[in-house]
Structure formats: C-alpha cells, structure tokens
Design a protein around this motif. Structure first.
Motif, PDB file in Angstrom:
ATOM      1  N   LEU A  97       0.871  -1.238  -0.197  1.00 39.23           N
ATOM      2  CA  LEU A  97      -0.335  -0.367  -0.037  1.00 39.23           C
ATOM      3  C   LEU A  97       0.651   1.465  -0.202  1.00 39.23           C
ATOM      4  O   LEU A  97       2.069   1.167   0.850  1.00 39.23           O
ATOM      5  CB  LEU A  97      -1.168   0.531   1.545  1.00 39.23           C
ATOM      6  N   THR A  98       0.304   1.988  -1.036  1.00 36.62           N
ATOM      7  CA  THR A  98       0.971   3.547  -0.915  1.00 36.62           C
ATOM      8  C   THR A  98       1.021   4.374   0.763  1.00 36.62           C
ATOM      9  O   THR A  98       0.226   3.981   1.169  1.00 36.62           O
ATOM     10  CB  THR A  98       0.789   4.741  -1.441  1.00 36.62           C
ATOM     11  N   PRO A  99       2.810   4.502   1.238  1.00 40.23           N
ATOM     12  CA  PRO A  99       2.422   5.421   2.455  1.00 40.23           C
ATOM     13  C   PRO A  99       1.753   6.338   2.774  1.00 40.23           C
ATOM     14  O   PRO A  99       1.642   6.585   1.497  1.00 40.23           O
ATOM     15  CB  PRO A  99       4.470   5.517   2.385  1.00 40.23           C
ATOM     16  N   VAL A 100       2.058   7.032   3.745  1.00 38.98           N
ATOM     17  CA  VAL A 100       0.438   8.141   3.912  1.00 38.98           C
ATOM     18  C   VAL A 100       1.023   8.690   4.962  1.00 38.98           C
ATOM     19  O   VAL A 100       2.434   8.750   5.654  1.00 38.98           O
ATOM     20  CB  VAL A 100      -0.709   7.650   4.589  1.00 38.98           C
ATOM     21  N   HIS A 101       0.595   9.972   5.594  1.00 37.89           N
ATOM     22  CA  HIS A 101       1.359  11.335   6.091  1.00 37.89           C
ATOM     23  C   HIS A 101       2.458  11.846   6.222  1.00 37.89           C
ATOM     24  O   HIS A 101       3.502  11.024   7.693  1.00 37.89           O
ATOM     25  CB  HIS A 101       0.594  10.337   7.748  1.00 37.89           C
ATOM     26  N   PRO A 102       2.864  12.473   5.146  1.00 42.35           N
ATOM     27  CA  PRO A 102       4.100  12.623   4.504  1.00 42.35           C
ATOM     28  C   PRO A 102       4.112  13.970   5.666  1.00 42.35           C
ATOM     29  O   PRO A 102       3.129  14.878   5.631  1.00 42.35           O
ATOM     30  CB  PRO A 102       4.437  12.685   3.406  1.00 42.35           C
ATOM     31  N   SER A 103       5.533  14.337   5.982  1.00 40.54           N
ATOM     32  CA  SER A 103       5.851  14.993   7.315  1.00 40.54           C
ATOM     33  C   SER A 103       7.843  15.772   6.971  1.00 40.54           C
ATOM     34  O   SER A 103       8.526  14.695   6.218  1.00 40.54           O
ATOM     35  CB  SER A 103       5.738  15.344   8.493  1.00 40.54           C
ATOM     36  N   VAL A 104       7.441  17.038   7.213  1.00 37.04           N
ATOM     37  CA  VAL A 104       9.197  17.509   6.841  1.00 37.04           C
ATOM     38  C   VAL A 104       9.552  18.182   7.827  1.00 37.04           C
ATOM     39  O   VAL A 104       9.127  19.088   8.473  1.00 37.04           O
ATOM     40  CB  VAL A 104       9.778  17.949   5.586  1.00 37.04           C
ATOM     41  N   GLU A 105      10.668  17.855   8.196  1.00 31.76           N
ATOM     42  CA  GLU A 105      11.247  18.824   9.483  1.00 31.76           C
ATOM     43  C   GLU A 105      12.537  19.201   9.391  1.00 31.76           C
ATOM     44  O   GLU A 105      13.349  18.035   8.327  1.00 31.76           O
ATOM     45  CB  GLU A 105      11.325  17.628  10.796  1.00 31.76           C
ATOM     46  N   VAL A 106      13.263  20.579   9.463  1.00 32.85           N
ATOM     47  CA  VAL A 106      14.684  21.261   9.609  1.00 32.85           C
ATOM     48  C   VAL A 106      15.603  20.351  10.749  1.00 32.85           C
ATOM     49  O   VAL A 106      14.464  21.501  11.717  1.00 32.85           O
ATOM     50  CB  VAL A 106      14.260  22.219   8.289  1.00 32.85           C
ATOM     51  N   ALA A 107      16.555  20.274  10.483  1.00 31.35           N
ATOM     52  CA  ALA A 107      16.695  20.262  11.824  1.00 31.35           C
ATOM     53  C   ALA A 107      17.611  21.301  11.931  1.00 31.35           C
ATOM     54  O   ALA A 107      18.263  22.554  11.155  1.00 31.35           O
ATOM     55  CB  ALA A 107      18.408  18.847  11.967  1.00 31.35           C
ATOM     56  N   PRO A 108      19.187  21.192  13.400  1.00 37.69           N
ATOM     57  CA  PRO A 108      19.499  22.757  13.121  1.00 37.69           C
ATOM     58  C   PRO A 108      20.952  22.989  12.256  1.00 37.69           C
ATOM     59  O   PRO A 108      21.411  24.016  12.211  1.00 37.69           O
ATOM     60  CB  PRO A 108      20.082  22.533  14.490  1.00 37.69           C
ATOM     61  N   ASP A 109      21.062  22.279  11.927  1.00 36.94           N
ATOM     62  CA  ASP A 109      22.363  21.766  10.761  1.00 36.94           C
ATOM     63  C   ASP A 109      21.505  22.240   9.793  1.00 36.94           C
ATOM     64  O   ASP A 109      22.571  21.850   7.995  1.00 36.94           O
ATOM     65  CB  ASP A 109      23.471  20.612  10.687  1.00 36.94           C
ATOM     66  N   SER A 110      20.090  22.366   9.684  1.00 39.81           N
ATOM     67  CA  SER A 110      19.424  22.675   8.039  1.00 39.81           C
ATOM     68  C   SER A 110      19.519  21.961   7.162  1.00 39.81           C
ATOM     69  O   SER A 110      19.468  21.517   6.271  1.00 39.81           O
ATOM     70  CB  SER A 110      20.065  23.749   7.099  1.00 39.81           C
ATOM     71  N   THR A 111      19.900  20.955   8.102  1.00 46.23           N
ATOM     72  CA  THR A 111      19.399  19.004   7.086  1.00 46.23           C
ATOM     73  C   THR A 111      17.952  19.055   7.005  1.00 46.23           C
ATOM     74  O   THR A 111      17.091  18.684   7.903  1.00 46.23           O
ATOM     75  CB  THR A 111      20.169  17.494   7.297  1.00 46.23           C
ATOM     76  N   SER A 112      16.877  19.176   5.722  1.00 48.96           N
ATOM     77  CA  SER A 112      15.562  18.514   5.758  1.00 48.96           C
ATOM     78  C   SER A 112      15.726  16.551   5.976  1.00 48.96           C
ATOM     79  O   SER A 112      16.138  16.090   5.852  1.00 48.96           O
ATOM     80  CB  SER A 112      15.028  18.915   4.794  1.00 48.96           C
ATOM     81  N   VAL A 113      13.863  16.396   7.230  1.00 45.13           N
ATOM     82  CA  VAL A 113      14.053  14.979   7.265  1.00 45.13           C
ATOM     83  C   VAL A 113      13.115  15.062   6.851  1.00 45.13           C
ATOM     84  O   VAL A 113      11.821  15.720   7.570  1.00 45.13           O
ATOM     85  CB  VAL A 113      14.037  14.705   8.840  1.00 45.13           C
ATOM     86  N   TRP A 114      12.538  14.112   5.884  1.00 48.38           N
ATOM     87  CA  TRP A 114      11.150  13.181   5.606  1.00 48.38           C
ATOM     88  C   TRP A 114      10.545  12.236   6.004  1.00 48.38           C
ATOM     89  O   TRP A 114      11.162  10.908   5.968  1.00 48.38           O
ATOM     90  CB  TRP A 114      11.036  13.070   4.060  1.00 48.38           C
ATOM     91  N   CYS A 115       9.402  12.681   6.777  1.00 41.71           N
ATOM     92  CA  CYS A 115       9.092  11.297   7.272  1.00 41.71           C
ATOM     93  C   CYS A 115       7.629  10.419   6.731  1.00 41.71           C
ATOM     94  O   CYS A 115       6.872  10.996   5.824  1.00 41.71           O
ATOM     95  CB  CYS A 115       8.659  11.466   8.834  1.00 41.71           C
TER      96      CYS A 115
ATOM     97  N   ARG B  77      20.896  19.307  -1.861  1.00 38.86           N
ATOM     98  CA  ARG B  77      19.085  19.481  -2.113  1.00 38.86           C
ATOM     99  C   ARG B  77      19.626  21.114  -3.215  1.00 38.86           C
ATOM    100  O   ARG B  77      19.013  20.496  -4.294  1.00 38.86           O
ATOM    101  CB  ARG B  77      18.981  20.274  -1.053  1.00 38.86           C
ATOM    102  N   LEU B  78      21.164  21.607  -3.010  1.00 38.99           N
ATOM    103  CA  LEU B  78      21.572  22.767  -3.921  1.00 38.99           C
ATOM    104  C   LEU B  78      21.846  21.581  -5.206  1.00 38.99           C
ATOM    105  O   LEU B  78      21.716  22.098  -6.182  1.00 38.99           O
ATOM    106  CB  LEU B  78      22.151  23.514  -2.721  1.00 38.99           C
ATOM    107  N   SER B  79      22.778  20.868  -4.669  1.00 38.07           N
ATOM    108  CA  SER B  79      23.280  19.845  -6.006  1.00 38.07           C
ATOM    109  C   SER B  79      22.597  19.770  -7.275  1.00 38.07           C
ATOM    110  O   SER B  79      21.731  19.833  -7.872  1.00 38.07           O
ATOM    111  CB  SER B  79      24.229  18.821  -5.449  1.00 38.07           C
ATOM    112  N   LEU B  80      20.761  19.161  -6.117  1.00 40.75           N
ATOM    113  CA  LEU B  80      19.574  17.914  -7.072  1.00 40.75           C
ATOM    114  C   LEU B  80      19.739  19.622  -7.059  1.00 40.75           C
ATOM    115  O   LEU B  80      19.067  19.526  -9.449  1.00 40.75           O
ATOM    116  CB  LEU B  80      19.385  18.265  -6.305  1.00 40.75           C
ATOM    117  N   VAL B  81      18.993  20.874  -7.449  1.00 40.43           N
ATOM    118  CA  VAL B  81      18.690  21.664  -7.479  1.00 40.43           C
ATOM    119  C   VAL B  81      19.165  22.452  -8.886  1.00 40.43           C
ATOM    120  O   VAL B  81      18.428  22.480 -10.064  1.00 40.43           O
ATOM    121  CB  VAL B  81      17.886  22.599  -7.154  1.00 40.43           C
ATOM    122  N   THR B  82      20.368  22.379  -9.022  1.00 42.13           N
ATOM    123  CA  THR B  82      21.325  22.935  -9.982  1.00 42.13           C
ATOM    124  C   THR B  82      21.783  22.259 -10.774  1.00 42.13           C
ATOM    125  O   THR B  82      21.548  22.441 -12.131  1.00 42.13           O
ATOM    126  CB  THR B  82      22.867  23.369  -8.779  1.00 42.13           C
TER     127      THR B  82
END
Length: 758
Positions: free
Chosen positions: A654-672, A726-731
């Motif tokens: 089944l497709t996962p549900v309830h996506p969320s994102v948090e930004v750590a103090p070192d600017s790392t993005s964490v998706w759950c 993240r910046l590398s992917l966008v660039t």
C-alpha cells in the motif's frame, strides 16, 4: 294392452358405480338385472359399442329408479404425478390436458463428482450429482405436441420448450410408425420396444440435483387434435354416428382414464344430456339439439278408451325429485389444469352437496354456465307426459324435440310404443333456456415462475487483500451471474492456449455486478462524501443492493469494486430497468486512493464484494494480466471468456501515508511517512501494523517516477537530505518532486509525494 314394438332414448342421470347408502340387496339385484338386460339388447343391435351404450342406458335407468350418491362422475385427479405401477391403464386424452404419465423405462442413477469452487473466503468442496435417463408414457392416443412439464410442482419445461436443468428431451407422438428410441435401443438391444401407438417422452441424462437426486414427480401438458378446438364425440366414440357435435361445449380437453365406454358417456351425460339411439347400420350418439327448424308440433292426442278431452293426455310426476347438483368439478385451464369447482347460482349451501365430476378442461365461466344448466335441468326433469297419437311420423324418433298443441314449452321424446289403440309417446319436459352467458372467477393460481434460462455473465478480478487469506496468496475471484434466477450455474475453466482446464462449478448463486452508466469523478478519498453518488446498471433485474449506516461502513459493509478502486456506499436507490444509484461514498478504500484520484469512465465494471464471488486458485489461474477463465452454462452455446482484471493488486504494498518534513539545526531536511500493511485496515491500538513484506524497504526518488534524476534505497520510514545535497539537485536537474514508494515482496506500491524541491 301389451306393447307390440317400441324404442327409447334415455338421457337422464348418470349410472351409480356402487349402491347408495340404505339401498337394500334386492334393489341392487334388480339394478344389476336391468343393466345386464339392456347391455345384451344393445350388443344384439349395435355390436360391442352398442353393448356399451346399452349398459349406459341401463345404468341411467338404475339412477332414475334408485337415485345417486353425493358425488357423481369419474373422480378428478388431485395433482396426480407420474408413477410406475404394473397394470396401470394409460388414458386416452383429447384436446389439451395435464397428465401424470407412467414411467415405462429407466436406467440406474449415474453419479458424477464435481468440484464446486468456494465462495469468497471459503474452501472448495466436492459435490456429488446424479442424472438418469427414463421414458414416460403420456397417452394411448396420438398427441400433436408437448407443452409445459412440471417437476415437483416447479416448471421443468417452459412455454418456449426450454428445459430448466441439464438434459435432453425427445417426444414420440404415438403413431404406428414411430422409430425405436436410440437410447432405449442401446440399453435393450434387439429387444428394445418402440412403444408404438403410445405417446411418450424420453429424458436423456436429466440432471436430478434440483430434485433431491431422484426422479421427480412429473406432470405434462399435452395437446391432441390440435389442442385449441373443442373435443368432438366422433373421436371419443369411433364407429358411431355423432356428426360434428362437441363432447362438452367450450371444453378444451377431455380425459378418458379407462373403464367402460358407458361410464365415460354417463359422465358426459351428467352435464350435457346425450341422445343414444340405434339405427339400421350404426349407433347414433349426440347431445340434445333444440334447433328451431327441427322442432315439431304433435297432433292432438287420441282419447284413451273413449274418455274426455282432459283424459287424452296424462301428465305425471316421475317420482320424488332428487337433489339438484350444486357444483361441478373440472380441470381449470386458467389454473394450470388443477381441479376447480363452480357452483350453480342460487344453490343451497347447507347439507350434503351433490357434486358432479367431469374430466374436461374448461375455464371458470364455461364451468359456471354448465353448472347452472345442470341444476336448472334437475329442477324440471321430473315432469313427464304420455301422449298417444294415431299415426307414427318417421321424424318422431327417440330424441326428437316436440311441442304440444296449445301448450308452452318444449318436450323431449324419450320413447314410443305401438299399441292397438295408437302409438304412445313418452315425453320429458325440457329445461327453459337460460338468459345470457355466465361469468365467474377461477381464483388465484400460484403458478411457478417460467423464466428462460439466460446466458452466463462472467468477470474475473483480483481485489485488495482483506486478511482472510495468506499474505502471499493472491485474492483472485470470478463474478459469475445472469439476467434472472432461472440460471443454474456454470462450469468454470482456465483458458490455456486453445484448451480448457476444468476448475469446477460456480454454483447457482449469482454475483451482483454491472457497469457504470455515468462517469464517476475523481476524489481525494479523504472524507465521507454524503452527496457523491455513482449510477450502475446490473446484469439482472432482480439483483440489487442494501443500505448501511456509518457503523456498518466502519465494519467494511457495502464494498464495491469500481474498476481498480474499492468504494463503500451508504444508500442504494433503485431507479428501475436494472439501474441503481449508490449514494454517500467512501472512496479509495483498501489502499486504492491512487485510482480514486483518477476517476472512472462510463462502462467501467462495478462488482459487489460479498460472498457471492467464486474464489479462484492461483495455481490454476496465474495472477497475471494475460490469464483468462471461461464459463459454460446450460444455455451458453460458446464459452464465455473473461481476462483477469487488476492483476497483482492483492499483493501490491500500500502507498505510504501522512508525509511530513522537519529541518534540523544543521539545515538538514528530514522527511517522514507512515507505512501500511496489506489486509490490515483497522488500527485498534497505537502498535504499528504488521510488516507483511519480507523486509522493510523503500525507494525515494527525485524527478519523474518513471525516470527519476536520482534515487535512494532506505530501510526505515524516513529520509535525510542535507542543504548542500538539496542545492546540488536543484542546480543539476532543476526543481522536481521528491517521492517515495514501498518495495514489497511481490511488487512496489504507488508513490507518495513527499515534497516539491526548488
């Protein structure tokens, strides 16, 4: 003075088959002597048929002298069914009639072992069925055609000559050149009888599953002499002069179940008085006719012994009038030939009722007319006149209708005798004509349904897992149905190349399915939609849906498969003509929200997910989009083939549900995200649902799902991406979506959008 010569025609009460209560042995003996004497006289004049008529006349005389019982005429059969007794007579039948028949040949029961596919969530079972081949004699006279057949009260053969169960039927009309049936010949060899001059049917391999695996109680609708016109006396009494007279006016059929011809004539005479006379060359038998151009007026009567004018005629009463028949029993055509009763108008309703049985096929109005005429004759039949004339008119034969001078009414010539003082006529009073036809109601008939066995409708599909079977077993089902309940099921097969491999029987329970007749718009599948609806047209008029409340929906009630989406509905509204409106929808159930977001076009299949679905074994039907199954029912001239729909759906994660994102103090993005498990729809406590898959694994992609710019495999329900990455992917690739799908044992889930990276 003694009589020198004479003749008579008796048309009165019928013979009694036994002595009435209270009749002394002396009277019985006198009755027997009268019958024997007139039988011998009739045989001397007219041969064997004359003897039968003589006995008929003698028995009428008995009835006039000694009276009758409370029931007259041959007994009507009450729902008689086929038997197989030695020495049982096979009746003669005329016109249209319902007959039981006599089994004259049969094989032993043939046993068959069939696997019946289990319903949804149930195992397959082995079913033993039986069939038999047998022949049933219907009539000792030829018949024109065969109509309906009843078996245990239900229709085995309908008005369109269709058998309702598997088997074959052959009719032999009862002619002298009928061939030997090939099935009987195969069983009996050179000793096989042809049963010529006897109408009979042969059932070959008749399926007995609907009848408790036994030969059912049968009755047959037969049509002789065309079956649509009245029954003539000439067919009933061969060799006699009858003209074109009918047995009973309005009768569509007549049953002669055996016995003497006199008894048969007496039964008819009870309702339609007959005139039986002997001519120089043959007997004449006909109903009394009151045609105006044949009525003669008698001359004035001679004085008896020189008496006064009042003594010229002697009017007398023929004993105490008997009870007037109050009712007539007959075979009612409007009630499938079941016995019916019509009572004469104004007849008394107390005491012992005199009833006449007449084995003819009539409608209610015709029977009521005959009952009234019979009762009216009984009120007038006791008046007799003895009239003496000087010269015999050749037209004044027994049975002639005459008038008396200066006297109203008509008289029937019963007999004449030649005396030395003239010819004495004995006249019976004729009943005055009744005004207008009679109408009546036959009553309601509980007729069995006569439905044509329809062709089979088939649909094969894979549905989301519901936890009732193992996680590694595909949930494959066949929806097998038809237009009406006369459908008896179908044999199922797996299509392998050009061959068919048997899967078993579907059983006779019909699945509820059809197709959309209006487009079902897309849905986010997040909330209950009370105004949303879908319009479906089912394969049968008598198929339908039921309502459910919110508690029922929470328990999984009212689930339908619309294409590859599971939808639940609260209300079902019939629209007529097989169409239903399902309103109050929960979309995207069972992990099918991806399909809910796409919507469904007209003609998309709609299948009710209940226990009417037939389970398919994946070992016999591989869970592939190329797999096909076939169904063959009784009325399917060619196999009905369906390709498996939604292949792989039940084992897809089944497709996962309830996506969320948090930004750590070192600017790392964490998706759950939150994973789900196949077949585990209820979260009754905070504990995670079982994994179901062999390992927990996900694929996170950046870019198009079909061809991502970058992808990462993770083993937990979270994904980290540093600011530099993240910046590398966008660039490198520009802005693009970030998504994740779960990797399962047998396939991958649909993707879940985590974020838009820019």
């Amino acid at each position: 003075m003694p009589a020198l010569a004479g003749s008579s025609a008796i048309g009165g009460k019928p013979p009694t088959t036994s002595a009435p209560d209270g009749v002394c042995p002396l009277r019985q003996k006198a009755s027997l002597m009268a019958t024997l004497l007139l039988t011998a006289l009739g045989t001397a004049v007219g041969g064997p048929i004359g003897g039968a008529v003589g006995a008929f006349i003698g028995q009428q005389a008995d009835a006039l002298v000694f009276g009758g019982g409370s029931r007259q005429g041959p007994r009507l059969r009450e729902l008689s069914v086929s038997t197989s007794s030695y020495g049982q007579p096979i009746g003669r039948h005329f016109g249209r009639m319902r007959v039981p028949g006599t089994i004259i040949w049969s094989t032993e029961l043939i046993e068959s072992k069939n696997k019946q596919k289990g319903r949804k969530g149930q195992p397959s079972t082995v079913v033993y069925s039986y069939s038999a081949s047998f022949a049933v004699a219907l009539s000792s006279t030829p018949i024109a055609r065969l109509g309906r057949i009843w078996a245990d009260g239900n229709l085995l053969r309908g008005t369109l000559d269709d058998l309702k169960v598997a088997g074959k039927l052959r009719l032999y009309q009862g002619h002298g050149d009928d061939p030997v049936d090939p099935l009987i010949a195969a069983d009996k060899g050179i000793n096989a009888p042809a049963f010529r001059d006897c109408a009979y049917v042969v059932f070959e391999s008749l399926d007995l599953g609907d009848f408790g695996n036994r030969i059912p109680a049968l009755s047959f609708e037969i049509f002789a002499d065309g079956g649509d016109s009245a029954v003539s006396l000439s067919r009933l009494i061969p060799g006699a002069e009858t003209g074109s007279a009918d047995v009973v006016p309005g009768a569509r059929g007549f049953a002669d179940e055996g016995g003497s011809l006199a008894a048969t004539l007496a039964a008819i005479d009870e309702v339609i008085p007959l005139v039986c006379t002997s001519g120089r060359d043959r007997l004449r038998v006909a109903p009394r006719s009151i045609a105006q151009n044949t009525v003669q007026t008698l001359p004035e009567a001679l004085a008896a012994g020189g008496g006064s004018a009042e003594e010229r005629r002697r009017k007398q009463r023929a004993g105490v009038p008997g009870r007037a028949p109050a009712a007539l029993r007959y075979y009612d055509e409007e009630r499938d030939y079941l016995p019916g009763v019509q009572r004469a108008s104004g007849s008394r309703r107390y005491g012992r009722e005199l009833m006449v049985d007449l084995p003819v096929t009539l409608n209610a109005s015709g029977a009521r007319q005959l009952a009234n005429e019979r009762a009216n004759r009984a009120r007038w039949q006791s008046e007799t006149v003895v009239w003496r004339i000087g010269e015999m008119d050749p037209r004044l034969q027994p049975g002639a209708i005459v008038r008396l001078p200066e006297s109203a009414g008509l008289w029937f010539t019963r007999s004449w005798e030649w005396y030395d003082e003239g010819i004495e006529l004995v006249l019976d009073r004729l009943t005055p004509h009744q005004m207008g036809p009679q109408t009546s109601d036959a009553g309601q008939a509980n007729r069995p349904a006569d439905q044509i066995i329809p062709s089979t409708s088939l649909y094969a599909l894979e549905v989301p897992a519901d936890g009732s079977i193992g996680a590694a077993t595909p949930a494959l089902y066949a929806a097998v149905s038809a237009e009406n309940s006369a459908w008896r099921g179908a044999a199922l097969y797996s299509v392998q190349g050009n061959g068919l491999v048997a899967l078993g029987s579907s059983g006779s329970q019909r699945a509820v399915f059809g197709s959309l007749i209006e487009r079902l718009e897309p849905s986010h599948a997040m909330l209950f939609e009370p105004e949303a609806c879908l319009i479906v047209e089912l394969v049968g008029d008598d198929l339908g849906f039921e309502d459910a409340d919110m508690a029922g929906l929470a328990e999984g009630a009212n689930r339908v498969m619309v294409g590859s989406e599971v939808v639940q509905f609260a209300q079902s509204i019939p629209l007529g003509n097989r169409r239903w409106k399902l309103q109050g929808l929960l979309r995207g159930r069972g992990g099918t929200e991806h399909d809910a977001a796409l919507g469904h076009d007209v003609q998309t299949s709609v299948v009710l997910l209940d226990d009417s679905l037939v389970s398919l074994d994946p070992a016999e039907v591989p869970p592939l989009g190329t797999s096909r199954i076939a169904a063959i029912g009784i009325r399917d001239e060619e196999p009905v083939i369906a390709t498996l729909a939604n292949a792989g759906l039940s084992r897809r994660p089944l497709t996962p549900v309830h996506p969320s994102v948090e930004v750590a103090p070192d600017s790392t993005s964490v998706w759950c995200w939150t994973r789900r498990a196949r077949g585990q729809w209820r979260w009754d406590d905070p504990v995670d649902v079982p994994l179901i898959e062999e390992t927990e694994a996900y694929l996170v992609g950046y870019g198009a799902v079909a061809a991502p710019f970058a992808a990462w495999s993770v083993s937990e329900s979270r994904f980290r991406l540093s600011q530099q990455e993240r910046l590398s992917l966008v660039t490198a690739f520009g802005p693009a979506p970030l998504w994740v799908w779960q990797i399962g044992t047998f396939g991958n889930s649909h993707p879940l959008l985590l974020d838009e990276i820019n």
